[in-house]
Design a protein around this motif. Structure first.
Motif, PDB file in Angstrom:
ATOM      1  N   LYS A   1      -1.513  -3.402  -7.471  1.00 62.03           N
ATOM      2  CA  LYS A   1      -0.631  -2.374  -6.355  1.00 62.03           C
ATOM      3  C   LYS A   1       0.010  -1.282  -6.971  1.00 62.03           C
TER       4      LYS A   1
ATOM      5  N   ASP B   1      -1.358   1.124  12.390  1.00 67.61           N
ATOM      6  CA  ASP B   1      -2.436   1.983  11.342  1.00 67.61           C
ATOM      7  C   ASP B   1      -1.714   2.924  10.298  1.00 67.61           C
TER       8      ASP B   1
ATOM      9  N   SER C   1       1.128 -10.359   9.423  1.00 70.75           N
ATOM     10  CA  SER C   1       1.922 -10.800  10.438  1.00 70.75           C
ATOM     11  C   SER C   1       1.721 -10.003  11.656  1.00 70.75           C
TER      12      SER C   1
ATOM     13  N   SER D   1       9.673 -10.646  -3.527  1.00 71.53           N
ATOM     14  CA  SER D   1       8.170 -10.793  -3.687  1.00 71.53           C
ATOM     15  C   SER D   1       7.615 -11.183  -4.959  1.00 71.53           C
ATOM     16  N   PRO D   2       7.071 -12.456  -4.930  1.00 75.44           N
ATOM     17  CA  PRO D   2       6.766 -13.216  -6.103  1.00 75.44           C
ATOM     18  C   PRO D   2       5.581 -12.507  -6.910  1.00 75.44           C
ATOM     19  N   HIS D   3       4.781 -11.624  -6.154  1.00 80.46           N
ATOM     20  CA  HIS D   3       3.597 -11.067  -6.818  1.00 80.46           C
ATOM     21  C   HIS D   3       3.425  -9.962  -7.270  1.00 80.46           C
TER      22      HIS D   3
ATOM     23  N   GLN E   1      -7.067 -11.533   2.169  1.00 80.01           N
ATOM     24  CA  GLN E   1      -5.950 -11.575   3.219  1.00 80.01           C
ATOM     25  C   GLN E   1      -6.187 -10.259   3.996  1.00 80.01           C
TER      26      GLN E   1
ATOM     27  N   ASN F   1      -0.026   2.103   2.972  1.00 82.23           N
ATOM     28  CA  ASN F   1      -0.349   1.083   2.122  1.00 82.23           C
ATOM     29  C   ASN F   1      -1.672   1.267   1.283  1.00 82.23           C
TER      30      ASN F   1
ATOM     31  N   LYS G   1      -3.801 -16.441   4.664  1.00 81.99           N
ATOM     32  CA  LYS G   1      -2.637 -15.506   5.580  1.00 81.99           C
ATOM     33  C   LYS G   1      -3.752 -14.446   5.911  1.00 81.99           C
ATOM     34  N   TYR G   2      -3.011 -13.932   7.115  1.00 84.87           N
ATOM     35  CA  TYR G   2      -3.582 -12.433   7.560  1.00 84.87           C
ATOM     36  C   TYR G   2      -2.135 -11.791   7.885  1.00 84.87           C
TER      37      TYR G   2
ATOM     38  N   GLU H   1     -12.910  -1.482  12.478  1.00 90.36           N
ATOM     39  CA  GLU H   1     -12.238  -2.652  11.971  1.00 90.36           C
ATOM     40  C   GLU H   1     -13.095  -3.729  11.356  1.00 90.36           C
TER      41      GLU H   1
ATOM     42  N   ARG I   1      -7.243 -13.344  -3.638  1.00 89.60           N
ATOM     43  CA  ARG I   1      -6.146 -13.555  -2.479  1.00 89.60           C
ATOM     44  C   ARG I   1      -5.635 -12.320  -1.578  1.00 89.60           C
TER      45      ARG I   1
ATOM     46  N   GLY J   1       5.414  -6.380   3.632  1.00 86.55           N
ATOM     47  CA  GLY J   1       5.941  -7.696   2.876  1.00 86.55           C
ATOM     48  C   GLY J   1       7.367  -7.576   2.525  1.00 86.55           C
TER      49      GLY J   1
ATOM     50  N   ASN K   1       6.653  -2.844  -2.511  1.00 88.38           N
ATOM     51  CA  ASN K   1       6.527  -3.023  -0.832  1.00 88.38           C
ATOM     52  C   ASN K   1       7.761  -2.080  -0.454  1.00 88.38           C
TER      53      ASN K   1
ATOM     54  N   MET L   1       7.611  -4.690   8.692  1.00 90.84           N
ATOM     55  CA  MET L   1       7.516  -6.192   8.044  1.00 90.84           C
ATOM     56  C   MET L   1       6.058  -5.955   7.444  1.00 90.84           C
TER      57      MET L   1
HETATM   58  N1  FAQ Z   1       1.784 -10.705   6.699  1.00 86.48           N
HETATM   59  O1  FAQ Z   1       4.615 -11.211  -3.168  1.00 86.48           O
HETATM   60  P1  FAQ Z   1       4.194 -10.499  -1.982  1.00 86.48           P
HETATM   61  C1  FAQ Z   1      -4.453  -3.290   8.996  1.00 86.48           C
HETATM   62  C2  FAQ Z   1       2.694 -12.595   2.038  1.00 86.48           C
HETATM   63  S1  FAQ Z   1      -4.639  -3.946   7.473  1.00 86.48           S
HETATM   64  C3  FAQ Z   1       1.468 -11.700   6.239  1.00 86.48           C
HETATM   65  O2  FAQ Z   1       4.661  -9.161  -1.678  1.00 86.48           O
HETATM   66  P2  FAQ Z   1       1.748  -9.313  -2.286  1.00 86.48           P
HETATM   67  C4  FAQ Z   1      -5.655  -2.695   9.573  1.00 86.48           C
HETATM   68  C5  FAQ Z   1       1.752 -12.503   0.694  1.00 86.48           C
HETATM   69  O3  FAQ Z   1       0.598 -12.434   1.140  1.00 86.48           O
HETATM   70  C6  FAQ Z   1      -2.913  -4.849   7.274  1.00 86.48           C
HETATM   71  N2  FAQ Z   1       1.863 -12.350   4.861  1.00 86.48           N
HETATM   72  O4  FAQ Z   1       2.661 -10.269  -1.797  1.00 86.48           O
HETATM   73  C7  FAQ Z   1      -5.451  -2.561  11.101  1.00 86.48           C
HETATM   74  C8  FAQ Z   1       2.142 -13.516  -0.027  1.00 86.48           C
HETATM   75  O5  FAQ Z   1       1.614 -14.482   0.322  1.00 86.48           O
HETATM   76  P3  FAQ Z   1       0.854 -15.705  -0.643  1.00 86.48           P
HETATM   77  C9  FAQ Z   1      -3.133  -5.579   6.043  1.00 86.48           C
HETATM   78  C10 FAQ Z   1       2.492 -11.361   3.995  1.00 86.48           C
HETATM   79  O6  FAQ Z   1       0.285  -9.709  -1.986  1.00 86.48           O
HETATM   80  C11 FAQ Z   1      -4.541  -1.842  11.762  1.00 86.48           C
HETATM   81  C12 FAQ Z   1       3.755 -13.692   0.231  1.00 86.48           C
HETATM   82  O7  FAQ Z   1       3.926 -13.019   1.500  1.00 86.48           O
HETATM   83  N3  FAQ Z   1      -3.131  -5.028   4.769  1.00 86.48           N
HETATM   84  O8  FAQ Z   1      -3.412  -3.320   9.485  1.00 86.48           O
HETATM   85  C13 FAQ Z   1       3.027 -10.265   4.437  1.00 86.48           C
HETATM   86  O9  FAQ Z   1       1.977  -8.710  -3.669  1.00 86.48           O
HETATM   87  C14 FAQ Z   1      -4.725  -1.903  13.195  1.00 86.48           C
HETATM   88  C15 FAQ Z   1       4.494 -13.031  -0.889  1.00 86.48           C
HETATM   89  O10 FAQ Z   1       4.561 -11.330  -0.740  1.00 86.48           O
HETATM   90  C16 FAQ Z   1      -3.264  -5.389   3.773  1.00 86.48           C
HETATM   91  O11 FAQ Z   1      -3.658  -6.660   3.625  1.00 86.48           O
HETATM   92  C17 FAQ Z   1       2.560  -9.886   5.782  1.00 86.48           C
HETATM   93  N4  FAQ Z   1       3.196  -8.566   6.389  1.00 86.48           N
HETATM   94  O12 FAQ Z   1       1.812  -7.929  -1.260  1.00 86.48           O
HETATM   95  C18 FAQ Z   1      -6.452  -3.224  11.560  1.00 86.48           C
HETATM   96  C19 FAQ Z   1      -3.108  -4.428   2.391  1.00 86.48           C
HETATM   97  N5  FAQ Z   1       3.403  -9.669   3.616  1.00 86.48           N
HETATM   98  O13 FAQ Z   1      -0.648 -15.222  -1.117  1.00 86.48           O
HETATM   99  C20 FAQ Z   1      -6.363  -3.469  13.099  1.00 86.48           C
HETATM  100  C21 FAQ Z   1      -3.438  -5.282   1.068  1.00 86.48           C
HETATM  101  C22 FAQ Z   1       3.445 -10.375   2.449  1.00 86.48           C
HETATM  102  O14 FAQ Z   1       1.661 -15.795  -1.820  1.00 86.48           O
HETATM  103  C23 FAQ Z   1      -5.669  -2.517  13.641  1.00 86.48           C
HETATM  104  N6  FAQ Z   1      -2.290  -6.093   0.760  1.00 86.48           N
HETATM  105  N7  FAQ Z   1       2.623 -11.531   2.930  1.00 86.48           N
HETATM  106  O15 FAQ Z   1       0.737 -17.213   0.206  1.00 86.48           O
HETATM  107  C24 FAQ Z   1      -1.087  -5.791  -0.029  1.00 86.48           C
HETATM  108  O16 FAQ Z   1      -0.903  -4.637   0.005  1.00 86.48           O
HETATM  109  C25 FAQ Z   1      -0.442  -6.836  -0.284  1.00 86.48           C
HETATM  110  O17 FAQ Z   1      -1.027  -8.089  -0.162  1.00 86.48           O
HETATM  111  C26 FAQ Z   1       1.026  -6.938   0.504  1.00 86.48           C
HETATM  112  C27 FAQ Z   1       1.817  -8.032   0.209  1.00 86.48           C
HETATM  113  C28 FAQ Z   1       1.692  -5.704   0.339  1.00 86.48           C
HETATM  114  C29 FAQ Z   1       0.532  -7.042   2.094  1.00 86.48           C
END
Ligand code: FAQ
Length: 316
Positions: free
Chosen positions: A218, A130, A110, A206-208, A41, A136, A107-108, A76, A37, A200, A222, A197
């Protein structure tokens, strides 16, 4: 014969000892699912994140800016590639992941559902988006799953170049005409809250988080990461000479951190559930790009097949 409990205990012990979990290792099904997941994402965010900036490649104001932006957008795509490959080590195919994205099931981030209106938005994306992504992702270089941690090391190096190119765009504009500085202020006003935002929901919503922190998927929560981002960014805004759009933003001596206002969580929920300003446009553009790339994938597979039969024939 060992029961699942002792496997689980050994697995958690490995994590507690800071040893990496590798694809061939035993892992609880829920850990595998959490990783699929999160990493997918993250991969989707990288390739959808190419779209708002890709729009500006033909409109970059100089050759130097165009080259830097082209390189960033290509990076990217590369990040998406490493991350999809890391996800595939967990036993799911890239086609399945892409289907989940294109059908709206996955999801991707927001942040990529907001529009890029002006050139200074490209600077603001580099600096803030960025910047938030790196905050993160530096922590994720120490995530417990080996293939994800290793992918993050290279991604972070490239992201730091992305952040600097964004800041350089803004610094140049802030040292330019009054209109250019106004343009930067307008971009920062629009991108500041959506960038916060990205981290997260608050820890309490934050459920996860609790389980992911225990598994060291992690490394920081968050809210901890969001606070670090605010603390890092405020002095950079001062150098630009712009204000951040939050009247409650103020250094708190006793905490040693900046206090900041409440995020509009209703807006966050709307954007994540598909109702942001550009959700539909982004998915349509992604599906179109995938369909238009079909012939490239077919040609690459046909070529790989041809090379395979050639080498089989030479062995025979
Ligand atoms: N947008 O329990 P948590 C970039 C969802 S890369 C959408 O806190 P978790 C590079 C979450 O998925 C940016 N959904 O979840 C770039 C979960 O949904 P689910 C991406 C969000 O996973 C720059 C629900 O809410 N980076 O930008 C968002 O423990 C410039 C509950 O949330 C990553 O993906 C959100 N903002 O923590 C490219 C980093 N926030 O699956 C181009 C890796 C939360 O239950 C140009 N990911 N949700 O349906 C992470 O670190 C974690 O997954 C979090 C969320 C911190 C994003």
């Amino acid at each position: 014969m060992e029961n699942v409990n002792s496997f689980e205990e050994r697995f958690q012990q490995k994590i507690d000892n800071e040893e990496k979990i590798e694809a061939r290792d035993w892992m609880p099904e829920a850990y595998r699912k959490t990783l699929i997941r999160q990493i997918s994402q993250h991969a989707h965010s990288e390739i959808v994140g190419m779209l708002p900036e890709g729009n500006f490649i033909t409109r970059a104001p100089s050759l130097k800016r165009k080259l830097a932006l082209l390189a960033k957008v290509q990076d990217e795509a590369g990040h998406g590639l490493y991350l999809y490959s890391a996800t595939e080590t967990l036993g799911i195919s890239r086609d399945e992941l892409i289907d989940q994205l294109h059908s709206g099931k996955a999801k991707y981030s927001s942040i990529f559902n907001y529009p890029t209106l002006t050139w200074s938005d490209i600077g603001a994306i580099g600096w803030l988006v960025d910047g938030a992504a790196i905050m993160n992702q530096v922590a994720l270089c120490r995530t417990s799953y080996g293939p994800y941690a290793r992918a993050m090391v290279r991604i972070c190096k490239e992201e730091s170049f992305h952040q600097r190119q964004g800041y350089d765009i803004l610094l140049t504009m802030c040292n330019g005409t009054a209109e250019q500085k106004e343009m930067v202020q307008d971009s920062v006003n629009r991108w500041w809250w959506p960038s916060l935002m990205m981290f997260g929901p608050s820890d309490s919503d934050s459920p996860h988080s609790a389980q992911s922190l225990k598994w060291k998927v992690k490394r920081l929560s968050n809210d901890e990461l969001r606070q670090r981002f605010v603390d890092m960014t405020v002095p950079q805004a001062e150098i630009l000479g712009i204000t951040l759009p939050d009247p409650l933003l103020k250094y708190n001596e006793s905490r040693g951190h900046y206090d900041f206002g409440e995020i509009d969580w209703e807006e966050f929920r709307q954007v994540v559930s598909g109702n942001g300003p550009c959700n539909k446009e982004r998915l349509q553009a992604r599906v179109k790009a995938h369909e238009e790339g079909n012939w490239v994938r077919e040609a690459a597979s046909a070529y790989a097949e041809k090379m395979k039969s050639k080498s089989l024939a030479s062995v025979a």
